[in-house]
Write a protein that holds these residues in place. Structure first.
Motif, PDB file in Angstrom:
ATOM      1  N   THR A 148       4.976 108.817  12.680  1.00  0.00           N
ATOM      2  CA  THR A 148       3.849 109.738  12.728  1.00  0.00           C
ATOM      3  C   THR A 148       3.586 110.136  14.181  1.00  0.00           C
ATOM      4  O   THR A 148       4.098 109.514  15.121  1.00  0.00           O
ATOM      5  N   THR A 149       2.753 111.153  14.354  1.00  0.00           N
ATOM      6  CA  THR A 149       2.400 111.567  15.715  1.00  0.00           C
ATOM      7  C   THR A 149       1.710 110.439  16.458  1.00  0.00           C
ATOM      8  O   THR A 149       1.963 110.213  17.652  1.00  0.00           O
ATOM      9  N   ALA A 150       0.847 109.705  15.764  1.00  0.00           N
ATOM     10  CA  ALA A 150       0.160 108.575  16.391  1.00  0.00           C
ATOM     11  C   ALA A 150       1.162 107.517  16.841  1.00  0.00           C
ATOM     12  O   ALA A 150       1.042 106.943  17.930  1.00  0.00           O
ATOM     13  N   ALA A 151       2.154 107.241  15.996  1.00  0.00           N
ATOM     14  CA  ALA A 151       3.185 106.261  16.340  1.00  0.00           C
ATOM     15  C   ALA A 151       4.009 106.746  17.533  1.00  0.00           C
ATOM     16  O   ALA A 151       4.370 105.958  18.413  1.00  0.00           O
ATOM     17  N   GLN A 152       4.288 108.043  17.572  1.00  0.00           N
ATOM     18  CA  GLN A 152       5.047 108.596  18.682  1.00  0.00           C
ATOM     19  C   GLN A 152       4.269 108.497  19.992  1.00  0.00           C
ATOM     20  O   GLN A 152       4.855 108.275  21.056  1.00  0.00           O
ATOM     21  N   ASN A 153       2.949 108.671  19.921  1.00  0.00           N
ATOM     22  CA  ASN A 153       2.132 108.523  21.125  1.00  0.00           C
ATOM     23  C   ASN A 153       2.266 107.110  21.696  1.00  0.00           C
ATOM     24  O   ASN A 153       2.389 106.927  22.916  1.00  0.00           O
ATOM     25  N   VAL A 154       2.254 106.114  20.819  1.00  0.00           N
ATOM     26  CA  VAL A 154       2.407 104.726  21.251  1.00  0.00           C
ATOM     27  C   VAL A 154       3.795 104.507  21.840  1.00  0.00           C
ATOM     28  O   VAL A 154       3.939 103.904  22.912  1.00  0.00           O
ATOM     29  N   LEU A 155       4.817 104.998  21.167  1.00  0.00           N
ATOM     30  CA  LEU A 155       6.192 104.823  21.629  1.00  0.00           C
ATOM     31  C   LEU A 155       6.383 105.462  22.999  1.00  0.00           C
ATOM     32  O   LEU A 155       7.013 104.878  23.892  1.00  0.00           O
ATOM     33  N   PHE A 156       5.835 106.654  23.172  1.00  0.00           N
ATOM     34  CA  PHE A 156       5.933 107.322  24.477  1.00  0.00           C
ATOM     35  C   PHE A 156       5.245 106.499  25.560  1.00  0.00           C
ATOM     36  O   PHE A 156       5.792 106.334  26.662  1.00  0.00           O
ATOM     37  N   ASP A 157       4.057 105.989  25.274  1.00  0.00           N
ATOM     38  CA  ASP A 157       3.318 105.209  26.272  1.00  0.00           C
ATOM     39  C   ASP A 157       4.121 103.994  26.721  1.00  0.00           C
ATOM     40  O   ASP A 157       4.164 103.678  27.920  1.00  0.00           O
ATOM     41  N   VAL A 158       4.748 103.314  25.771  1.00  0.00           N
ATOM     42  CA  VAL A 158       5.534 102.119  26.108  1.00  0.00           C
ATOM     43  C   VAL A 158       6.730 102.484  26.977  1.00  0.00           C
ATOM     44  O   VAL A 158       6.966 101.876  28.032  1.00  0.00           O
ATOM     45  N   LEU A 159       7.494 103.471  26.539  1.00  0.00           N
ATOM     46  CA  LEU A 159       8.700 103.864  27.279  1.00  0.00           C
ATOM     47  C   LEU A 159       8.351 104.450  28.639  1.00  0.00           C
ATOM     48  O   LEU A 159       9.037 104.191  29.631  1.00  0.00           O
ATOM     49  N   ASN A 160       7.286 105.216  28.690  1.00  0.00           N
ATOM     50  CA  ASN A 160       6.882 105.848  29.946  1.00  0.00           C
ATOM     51  C   ASN A 160       6.415 104.816  30.967  1.00  0.00           C
ATOM     52  O   ASN A 160       6.687 104.944  32.164  1.00  0.00           O
ATOM     53  N   ALA A 161       5.738 103.776  30.488  1.00  0.00           N
ATOM     54  CA  ALA A 161       5.232 102.733  31.386  1.00  0.00           C
ATOM     55  C   ALA A 161       6.369 101.951  32.040  1.00  0.00           C
ATOM     56  O   ALA A 161       6.215 101.402  33.133  1.00  0.00           O
ATOM     57  N   ARG A 162       7.529 101.905  31.379  1.00  0.00           N
ATOM     58  CA  ARG A 162       8.648 101.103  31.868  1.00  0.00           C
ATOM     59  C   ARG A 162       9.737 101.935  32.547  1.00  0.00           C
ATOM     60  O   ARG A 162      10.563 101.403  33.289  1.00  0.00           O
TER      61      ARG A 162
END
Length: 244
Positions: free
Chosen positions: A177-191
């Protein structure tokens, strides 16, 4: 100072390795009396260093959530996987990619041993002193979504951002979902560009974009998941009946 006083001080200072070694010497008084003071001190300190290293490794393994106990000797090198696979995996086992903060993508069909190999690299990382976390992508997303937008969410992101190695298994196995993608982006972007992430997937990056919907957000996710990467491809059919 009496022997008992020394033992009590070691216990008070939590010098477990040195304490165990000194207790062995105390049980053999003649050996203790014959040992030069400098050698005795060196032996006690080395035992303490070794004990602390083992405890650190055990703690890192416990905190990693790695699903399998796999060692390099458990991995099969055969004609199906090929010489290129062997050369790449041996190179990856040096863990230089973690030192450099680079990523790794492991591709292959279901049952080809992707998760086993990722877990083996994670175990090596723990044994080398690297903080490591293993999650299926959906499990990590579900865990973070519960606190999305809260201070606790930001705290969890910061914790993930500083781990030396994050393993994301079953990446893009299903739609998000879009909400799940927001979380995935935050994790990958932070690292991204700082710490190493291992992406384990049955599908190649071109398929990721379609699964994620082809939006600007999905493009950003694929960019961070698919760039700055080493690639390991596992050929062949399912090996479910064997260890790796």
């Amino acid at each position: 100072m009496s022997v008992n006083s020394i033992l009590n001080l070691m216990r008070e200072l939590d010098l477990r390795g040195a304490l165990a070694a000194f207790e062995r010497f105390v049980s053999s008084p003649q050996e203790l009396d014959a040992m030069p003071a400098q050698l005795l001190l060196e032996t006690l300190l080395q035992n303490e260093v070794n004990n602390r290293l083992i405890r650190k490794q055990q703690n890192l393994l416990r905190m990693s959530h790695l699903p399998y106990v796999i060692s390099p000797s458990d991995i099969a090198y055969d004609s199906v996987r090929g010489d290129e696979f062997k050369a790449k995996l041996i190179s990856l086992m040096t863990l230089d990619f973690i030192k450099l903060g680079q990523n790794l993508t492991v591709f292959g069909s279901a049952g080809t041993g992707k998760s086993y190999i990722a877990a083996m690299l994670g175990r090596l990382a723990c044994m080398s002193g690297y903080t490591t976390l293993y999650y299926s992508a959906s499990e990590l997303i579900d865990n973070l979504q519960l606190s999305y937008g809260s201070p606790n969410y930001q705290s969890k992101l910061r914790t993930l951002a500083v781990k030396s190695l994050l393993i994301l298994d079953d990446f893009c196995l299903t739609e998000y979902t879009t909400a799940a993608q927001n979380v995935l982006f935050d994790v990958l972007n932070a690292r991204y560009g700082k710490k190493s992430t291992v992406i384990v997937s049955q599908k190649l990056p071109d398929a990721w974009l379609n699964i994620l919907g082809g939006t600007a957000l999905s493009e950003s996710i694929v960019e961070r998941a698919g760039n700055n990467n080493y690639t390991l491809i596992l050929k062949g059919e399912s090996r479910r009946s064997s260890l790796d």
